[in-house]
Design a protein around this motif. Structure first.
Motif, PDB file in Angstrom:
ATOM      1  N   THR A 186       0.828  -1.212   0.000  1.00 41.32           N
ATOM      2  CA  THR A 186       0.000   0.000   0.000  1.00 41.32           C
ATOM      3  C   THR A 186       0.863   1.264   0.000  1.00 41.32           C
ATOM      4  O   THR A 186       0.570   2.227  -0.693  1.00 41.32           O
ATOM      5  CB  THR A 186      -0.906   0.013   1.252  1.00 41.32           C
ATOM      6  N   GLN A 238      -3.497  -7.184  -1.496  1.00 41.32           N
ATOM      7  CA  GLN A 238      -4.624  -7.947  -2.019  1.00 41.32           C
ATOM      8  C   GLN A 238      -5.783  -7.032  -2.325  1.00 41.32           C
ATOM      9  O   GLN A 238      -6.003  -6.059  -1.626  1.00 41.32           O
ATOM     10  CB  GLN A 238      -5.028  -9.004  -1.025  1.00 41.32           C
ATOM     11  N   HIS A 239      -6.491  -7.393  -3.380  1.00 42.21           N
ATOM     12  CA  HIS A 239      -7.736  -6.733  -3.792  1.00 42.21           C
ATOM     13  C   HIS A 239      -7.500  -5.434  -4.563  1.00 42.21           C
ATOM     14  O   HIS A 239      -8.444  -4.894  -5.129  1.00 42.21           O
ATOM     15  CB  HIS A 239      -8.691  -6.457  -2.616  1.00 42.21           C
ATOM     16  N   ASP A 263      -0.185 -10.186  -0.952  1.00 41.99           N
ATOM     17  CA  ASP A 263       0.839  -9.974   0.087  1.00 41.99           C
ATOM     18  C   ASP A 263       0.667 -10.928   1.269  1.00 41.99           C
ATOM     19  O   ASP A 263       1.654 -11.385   1.848  1.00 41.99           O
ATOM     20  CB  ASP A 263       0.872  -8.509   0.558  1.00 41.99           C
TER      21      ASP A 263
HETATM   22  C1  XUL Z   1      -6.466  -8.884   3.163  1.00 39.01           C
HETATM   23  C2  XUL Z   1      -6.369  -7.415   3.040  1.00 39.01           C
HETATM   24  C3  XUL Z   1      -5.112  -6.740   3.460  1.00 39.01           C
HETATM   25  C4  XUL Z   1      -4.288  -6.395   2.267  1.00 39.01           C
HETATM   26  C5  XUL Z   1      -3.122  -5.531   2.705  1.00 39.01           C
HETATM   27  O1  XUL Z   1      -7.688  -9.407   2.748  1.00 39.01           O
HETATM   28  O2  XUL Z   1      -7.249  -6.749   2.575  1.00 39.01           O
HETATM   29  O3  XUL Z   1      -4.362  -7.535   4.336  1.00 39.01           O
HETATM   30  O4  XUL Z   1      -3.846  -7.556   1.622  1.00 39.01           O
HETATM   31  O5  XUL Z   1      -2.288  -5.227   1.641  1.00 39.01           O
END
Ligand code: XUL
Length: 504
Positions: free
Chosen positions: A17, A98-99, A248
């Motif tokens: 992020t 993620q996402h 991640d």
């Molecule tokens: C997992 C989530 C967070 C992101 C952080 O579902 O939304 O841990 O992966 O980057």
């Protein structure tokens, strides 16, 4: 530089992020190079805070896609300037938050196959994205799409059985559905690469979605050789392999060398659990994902919001703001806390959705306060019992070879770890996970190189540093907690039914 020279290695990337990070790991699994680009500090022109833009509605959270591309350019240029010998890179892999989703515009693949090595990537990819502000995992603007998706597949539990999670705002399917509904033109001009998905979910998200996606592959798959752009500009070998990237969280599981039956507990502001699962039982809470190092198995993720936040509050209230008094309270009270149980959720908990503080005596009577030391043990035992109960709810079972890997701020407190070992009846190890997603990606690159020969991941990472043993279960712990765990679960249900309306 001399120390980078002539070392066969794999690269691990982490597009997270707040930053992009890279590590180079040699054949003995030593990390010998690392660098990162921080979006807020190194790419000021994008004006992000914490790597993102929070929009006016407070729900929409995006990051400029070209910022990520430019960060990659910056790191590669720095590596080149430092004399990094790219010709020694055998393979690379990586992870992303993620996402977070990227929307390649129709025609982008043509641009990607004809890149000029004389120009930086961000100069050449300017027009390649149909959506320039990518939704990221912090976005929570898709509640409408979530409810529609659940309705389309027969409810939240049905969706969880199908995909491993009920509908969550940040998940990409709902983000794509929102883009299709609000910006059909951009959606129409998007080309997304190869995966295969649940037909019912695809249709519930947006039309012709499968054409834009491709078939999923096991995480250790080599998806191809590196592009000639990187060969010509940076001197990578044309044989350098690219191993499938992952999220991640799965990459961290690889970086921590989790094995069958293991559980990783990150004790931070909020607490997070990664579980190695063989037979998942998808539920309305938590997420079941593919396992990044063993295609036959799964992993699960559970988030508990009231982690260090609560530990610090109770330390201030009941241990005179002192961690050593807090530890002393844990040492001076007995396992099982004389049957006293507590639930401490000053902010609405995620797992389960409860708020407030709830204390119960050994006779199951609700009480309004505990003596200081009892309060502290009730908090820590309660936090770990909740973790075990909810992990088991997703299909997790403690095995004789189970290791618990503890990370994060509270993992420095030996007395807290002792309670963790006692509640789970398994030894607790501590490990440094500052780079776990990045290092895990490099390990996965080595696994990708070996995958053709069916070598298990555990064999590939044999030489990597092992976690340090920090606590083993106290004799008699399993009898104490086997009796107390069902009690805690029952009380949790009682609080839930008292604080929530009837189920939808
Ligand atoms: C997992 C989530 C967070 C992101 C952080 O579902 O939304 O841990 O992966 O980057």
């Amino acid at each position: 530089m001399a120390e980078h020279a002539a070392r066969p290695c794999c690269l691990g990337w982490d597009f997270s992020t707040q930053q992009v990070k890279v590590v180079a790991v040699d054949a003995e699994l030593n990390v010998f190079y690392e660098d990162s680009v921080n979006f807020d500090k190194d790419l000021l022109e994008f004006g992000t805070q914490g790597g993102v833009h929070v929009h006016e509605d407070g729900l929409t959270v995006t990051s400029p896609v070209l910022m990520w591309v430019q960060a990659l350019d910056i790191i590669l240029e720095r590596m080149k300037a430092s004399g990094f010998d790219f010709s020694q890179v055998l393979a690379l892999s990586g992870a992303g938050q993620q996402h977070g989703s990227v929307y390649w515009k129709a025609g982008a693949s043509r641009v990607l196959t004809s890149l000029s090595p004389d120009l930086l990537l961000h100069k050449q990819l300017q027009a390649c994205f149909s959506i320039r502000d990518s939704p990221v995992w912090m976005d929570s603007s898709t509640t409408v799409q979530c409810r529609r998706l659940e309705a389309a597949v027969g409810g939240a539990q049905a969706l969880s059985c199908l995909t491993g999670s009920r509908a969550y705002e940040r998940f990409t399917g709902n983000q794509i559905a929102k883009i299709y509904q609000q910006n059909p033109e951009a959606y129409a001009h998007t080309e997304i690469q190869d995966k295969v998905w649940s037909q019912v979910c695809l249709h519930a998200c947006a039309p012709h979605l499968e054409e834009k996606l491709g078939s999923p592959v096991p995480s250790c798959s080599v998806v191809g050789a590196i592009s000639s752009y990187f060969v010509q500009r940076y001197g990578f070998s044309p044989g350098c392999k690219v191993v499938a990237f992952t999220g991640d969280n799965p990459a961290s599981l690889a970086g921590m060398k989790l094995e069958e039956g293991d559980i990783a507990v990150s004790l931070g502001t909020s607490d997070t659990l990664f579980l190695w699962l063989q037979e998942p039982m998808p539920a309305l809470e938590g997420h079941v994902f593919c396992n990044p190092v063993d295609a036959q198995h799964y992993m699960a993720l559970l988030c508990f919001k009231n982690g260090s936040l609560m530990r610090e509050k109770i330390r201030d209230e009941s241990a005179s703001c002192s961690w050593s008094d807090f530890s002393e309270a844990l040492r001076s009270t007995e396992m099982g806390n004389g049957g006293n149980l507590g639930f401490y959720f000053d902010v609405m908990e995620i797992t389960p959705e409860i708020t407030g503080r709830h204390r119960f005596s050994a006779e199951n009577h609700q009480v309004s306060a505990f003596p200081g030391a009892v309060e502290i043990r009730a908090l820590i035992e309660g936090q770990f019992m909740a973790k075990r109960i909810h992990a088991e709810g997703l299909g997790y079972r403690v095995m004789p070879k189970t290791k618990i890997l503890a990370t994060g701020g509270a993992s420095h407190n030996r007395d807290i770890l002792q309670v963790l070992a006692d509640v789970f009846g398994a030894p607790v190890y501590v490990t440094n996970t500052a780079n776990s997603a990045c290092v895990g990606s490099a390990y996965r690159a080595f696994h990708g190189l070996a995958a053709g020969t069916d070598v298990p991941f555990s064999e590939v990472v044999k030489l990597a540093p092992n976690p340090r043993l920090a606590a083993t279960p106290t004799p008699g712990a399993s009898q104490v907690y086997e009796a107390l765990l069902p009690q805690y679960a029952k009380l949790e249900q009682r609080i839930l039914s008292q604080t929530q309306g009837p189920p939808e």
